[in-house]
Design a protein around this motif. Sequence first.
Motif, PDB file in Angstrom:
ATOM      1  N   PRO A  31      -5.649   3.804  15.104  1.00 18.37           N
ATOM      2  CA  PRO A  31      -5.203   2.415  15.261  1.00 18.37           C
ATOM      3  C   PRO A  31      -5.458   1.840  16.661  1.00 18.37           C
ATOM      4  O   PRO A  31      -5.623   0.632  16.811  1.00 18.37           O
ATOM      5  CB  PRO A  31      -3.699   2.489  14.963  1.00 18.37           C
ATOM      6  N   MET A  87      -4.678  -4.480   6.093  1.00 22.45           N
ATOM      7  CA  MET A  87      -4.742  -3.155   6.701  1.00 22.45           C
ATOM      8  C   MET A  87      -3.411  -2.429   6.497  1.00 22.45           C
ATOM      9  O   MET A  87      -2.344  -3.027   6.575  1.00 22.45           O
ATOM     10  CB  MET A  87      -5.052  -3.289   8.199  1.00 22.45           C
ATOM     11  N   LYS A  88      -3.481  -1.146   6.236  1.00 26.96           N
ATOM     12  CA  LYS A  88      -2.289  -0.324   6.070  1.00 26.96           C
ATOM     13  C   LYS A  88      -1.744   0.033   7.448  1.00 26.96           C
ATOM     14  O   LYS A  88      -2.509   0.268   8.380  1.00 26.96           O
ATOM     15  CB  LYS A  88      -2.633   0.949   5.293  1.00 26.96           C
ATOM     16  N   LYS A  89      -0.449   0.098   7.571  1.00 25.26           N
ATOM     17  CA  LYS A  89       0.192   0.433   8.843  1.00 25.26           C
ATOM     18  C   LYS A  89      -0.308   1.786   9.348  1.00 25.26           C
ATOM     19  O   LYS A  89      -0.273   2.770   8.615  1.00 25.26           O
ATOM     20  CB  LYS A  89       1.711   0.457   8.645  1.00 25.26           C
ATOM     21  N   GLU A 132      -3.228   2.867   9.781  1.00 26.02           N
ATOM     22  CA  GLU A 132      -4.383   3.395   9.048  1.00 26.02           C
ATOM     23  C   GLU A 132      -5.416   4.006   9.987  1.00 26.02           C
ATOM     24  O   GLU A 132      -5.702   3.480  11.056  1.00 26.02           O
ATOM     25  CB  GLU A 132      -5.035   2.279   8.238  1.00 26.02           C
ATOM     26  N   GLU A 133      -5.966   5.127   9.538  1.00 31.08           N
ATOM     27  CA  GLU A 133      -7.067   5.789  10.223  1.00 31.08           C
ATOM     28  C   GLU A 133      -8.302   5.625   9.340  1.00 31.08           C
ATOM     29  O   GLU A 133      -8.338   6.127   8.225  1.00 31.08           O
ATOM     30  CB  GLU A 133      -6.752   7.266  10.447  1.00 31.08           C
ATOM     31  N   LYS A 134      -9.300   4.927   9.846  1.00 23.80           N
ATOM     32  CA  LYS A 134     -10.514   4.674   9.060  1.00 23.80           C
ATOM     33  C   LYS A 134     -11.495   5.820   9.239  1.00 23.80           C
ATOM     34  O   LYS A 134     -11.766   6.240  10.350  1.00 23.80           O
ATOM     35  CB  LYS A 134     -11.144   3.350   9.477  1.00 23.80           C
TER      36      LYS A 134
END
Length: 181
Positions: free
Chosen positions: A30, A1-3, A5-7
């Motif tokens: 997050p 996961m990217k720091k 991150e907004e999915k």
Amino acid sequence: MKKFEEKTIQTEQIYNGKVIHLQVDEVTLPNGKTSKREIIKHQGAVAVIPITQDNKIVFVEQYRKPLEKSIVEIPAGKLEPGEIPEVTAIRELEEETGYTTNELKFVTSFYTSPGFADEIMHIYMSDKLKPMEKKAALDDDEFIEILELTLDEAEKYMKENRIHDAKTNYAILYLKTLEMM
């Protein structure tokens, strides 16, 4: 996961234009909550810092409708789909200034407004300009005036807010750092 991150949960296309596309994304944050993000998609742009043989910077002055005023800028334009930035740089240099070059130096790339847009701006420089025998045609909706200024004159234009955009301010500050070396 990217720091941080907004999915993306869902994307709604709002507008598809010639220059930009606007979408609204619903995202999971997050912390698990949801939010909306208004996003402008842009294919990217290129700008050129053109330096003449007598060490003047070539600028264009044009009216910018979102600002409701004319400002002085380095030549720039948007990338065409699939076009490499160097090709765009030379095309815009020729169309807007009447100069061409066989020598471009890559300076940098940066995101113009990452809070709401994905536009990336590529900056090139050339001090090997050649006047074109026949000037290239401007776009039908482009009206510009060419100015050639010294670095000191350009800094004065910055103070007067006649030069008032990020790419051109960056270009002047970049040239100023070269002068100091």
